[in-house]
Write a protein that holds these residues in place. Structure first.
Motif, PDB file in Angstrom:
ATOM      1  N   VAL A 105      92.552 -20.644  79.147  1.00 53.85           N
ATOM      2  CA  VAL A 105      91.612 -21.415  78.216  1.00 53.85           C
ATOM      3  C   VAL A 105      91.458 -20.402  76.883  1.00 53.85           C
ATOM      4  O   VAL A 105      91.655 -21.000  75.698  1.00 53.85           O
ATOM      5  CB  VAL A 105      90.362 -21.457  78.845  1.00 53.85           C
ATOM      6  N   ALA A 106      91.407 -19.028  77.075  1.00 53.78           N
ATOM      7  CA  ALA A 106      91.256 -18.261  75.968  1.00 53.78           C
ATOM      8  C   ALA A 106      92.444 -18.256  75.005  1.00 53.78           C
ATOM      9  O   ALA A 106      92.329 -18.169  73.722  1.00 53.78           O
ATOM     10  CB  ALA A 106      90.997 -16.994  76.396  1.00 53.78           C
ATOM     11  N   ASP A 107      93.593 -18.151  75.791  1.00 55.80           N
ATOM     12  CA  ASP A 107      94.790 -18.173  74.876  1.00 55.80           C
ATOM     13  C   ASP A 107      94.857 -19.409  74.285  1.00 55.80           C
ATOM     14  O   ASP A 107      95.541 -19.600  72.782  1.00 55.80           O
ATOM     15  CB  ASP A 107      96.179 -17.901  75.759  1.00 55.80           C
ATOM     16  N   ARG A 108      94.871 -20.535  74.873  1.00 59.92           N
ATOM     17  CA  ARG A 108      94.874 -21.983  74.065  1.00 59.92           C
ATOM     18  C   ARG A 108      93.750 -21.953  72.996  1.00 59.92           C
ATOM     19  O   ARG A 108      94.375 -22.552  72.008  1.00 59.92           O
ATOM     20  CB  ARG A 108      94.380 -23.151  75.287  1.00 59.92           C
ATOM     21  N   HIS A 137      83.887 -11.098  77.339  1.00 52.94           N
ATOM     22  CA  HIS A 137      84.633 -12.280  77.424  1.00 52.94           C
ATOM     23  C   HIS A 137      83.754 -13.344  76.967  1.00 52.94           C
ATOM     24  O   HIS A 137      82.668 -13.295  77.566  1.00 52.94           O
ATOM     25  CB  HIS A 137      85.711 -12.613  78.534  1.00 52.94           C
ATOM     26  N   PHE A 138      84.425 -14.442  76.267  1.00 52.31           N
ATOM     27  CA  PHE A 138      83.579 -15.769  76.193  1.00 52.31           C
ATOM     28  C   PHE A 138      83.795 -16.352  77.422  1.00 52.31           C
ATOM     29  O   PHE A 138      84.420 -16.070  78.266  1.00 52.31           O
ATOM     30  CB  PHE A 138      84.234 -16.277  75.116  1.00 52.31           C
ATOM     31  N   GLU A 139      82.932 -17.410  77.604  1.00 53.18           N
ATOM     32  CA  GLU A 139      82.889 -18.185  78.986  1.00 53.18           C
ATOM     33  C   GLU A 139      83.677 -19.272  78.821  1.00 53.18           C
ATOM     34  O   GLU A 139      83.921 -20.048  77.676  1.00 53.18           O
ATOM     35  CB  GLU A 139      81.411 -18.601  78.935  1.00 53.18           C
ATOM     36  N   VAL A 140      84.168 -19.847  79.890  1.00 48.29           N
ATOM     37  CA  VAL A 140      84.940 -21.226  80.202  1.00 48.29           C
ATOM     38  C   VAL A 140      83.897 -22.024  80.552  1.00 48.29           C
ATOM     39  O   VAL A 140      83.274 -21.810  81.461  1.00 48.29           O
ATOM     40  CB  VAL A 140      86.014 -20.898  81.358  1.00 48.29           C
ATOM     41  N   GLU A 141      83.860 -23.223  79.846  1.00 44.92           N
ATOM     42  CA  GLU A 141      82.868 -24.057  79.959  1.00 44.92           C
ATOM     43  C   GLU A 141      83.185 -25.441  80.123  1.00 44.92           C
ATOM     44  O   GLU A 141      84.547 -25.761  79.673  1.00 44.92           O
ATOM     45  CB  GLU A 141      81.750 -24.086  78.826  1.00 44.92           C
ATOM     46  N   HIS A 142      82.514 -26.465  80.964  1.00 41.43           N
ATOM     47  CA  HIS A 142      82.940 -27.780  81.054  1.00 41.43           C
ATOM     48  C   HIS A 142      82.726 -28.616  79.875  1.00 41.43           C
ATOM     49  O   HIS A 142      81.325 -28.631  79.633  1.00 41.43           O
ATOM     50  CB  HIS A 142      82.564 -28.189  82.421  1.00 41.43           C
ATOM     51  N   MET A 183      85.228 -13.197  86.880  1.00 45.89           N
ATOM     52  CA  MET A 183      85.817 -14.009  85.707  1.00 45.89           C
ATOM     53  C   MET A 183      86.367 -15.156  86.303  1.00 45.89           C
ATOM     54  O   MET A 183      86.996 -15.339  87.295  1.00 45.89           O
ATOM     55  CB  MET A 183      86.916 -13.225  85.058  1.00 45.89           C
ATOM     56  N   ASN A 184      86.117 -16.351  85.411  1.00 52.95           N
ATOM     57  CA  ASN A 184      86.764 -17.674  85.746  1.00 52.95           C
ATOM     58  C   ASN A 184      88.175 -17.441  85.812  1.00 52.95           C
ATOM     59  O   ASN A 184      88.881 -16.898  84.929  1.00 52.95           O
ATOM     60  CB  ASN A 184      86.585 -18.581  84.680  1.00 52.95           C
ATOM     61  N   PRO A 185      88.891 -18.093  87.003  1.00 54.89           N
ATOM     62  CA  PRO A 185      90.372 -18.053  87.019  1.00 54.89           C
ATOM     63  C   PRO A 185      91.146 -18.799  86.042  1.00 54.89           C
ATOM     64  O   PRO A 185      92.274 -18.205  85.827  1.00 54.89           O
ATOM     65  CB  PRO A 185      90.646 -18.689  88.318  1.00 54.89           C
TER      66      PRO A 185
END
Length: 133
Positions: free
Chosen positions: A8-11, A29-34, A1-3
């Motif tokens: 990011v998810a809470d925000r 979980h959804f993805e953390v993307e750039h 999982m992305n660190p």
């Protein structure tokens, strides 16, 4: 999982920052993307990271802009850190469709396939369950 996932998810209140899908209804979980992809000069700073559902993330890929069908000009995709969602999009609660209200909104809806048949069916259900918008 992305660190950076938790931050990011809470925000993002555990919603896709593009289509506003609620993460709670998925079994992963959804993805953390750039927002601006590394490929296009983006970085790993928290201000360049967004929470995205798999559908939006796959369709966005390395794109940062698109051609607006109304003005026939190239415009930027929605930028979750710089743009306000409700200024660019409107939810049609009967159909579940997301309407792009600006050139940025229109290219984002089209480019990310926000109104695919599967998305509309899911969104209608989320609306009935009180999970969307």
């Amino acid at each position: 999982m992305n660190p950076y996932y938790t931050l990011v998810a809470d925000r993002a209140a555990h919603r896709c920052e593009y289509c506003r899908a609620p993460e709670i209804v998925f079994n992963f979980h959804f993805e953390v993307e750039h927002i601006v992809p590394l490929y296009r000069g983006g970085n790993d700073e928290i201000s360049n990271l967004a929470l995205a559902c798999r559908s939006c993330n796959l369709r966005k890929g390395t794109n940062t802009s698109g051609i607006d069908s109304t003005s026939n000009t190239e415009v930027s995709l929605f930028h979750p850190r710089q743009d306000r969602w409700d200024e660019h999009f409107q939810v049609q609660t009967e159909s579940g469709a997301i309407a792009g209200m600006t050139p940025t909104g229109r290219v984002t809806v089209t480019g990310l396939g926000m109104n695919s048949q599967a998305q509309l069916i899911a969104r209608q259900l989320w609306i009935r369950l009180g999970l969307f918008p």
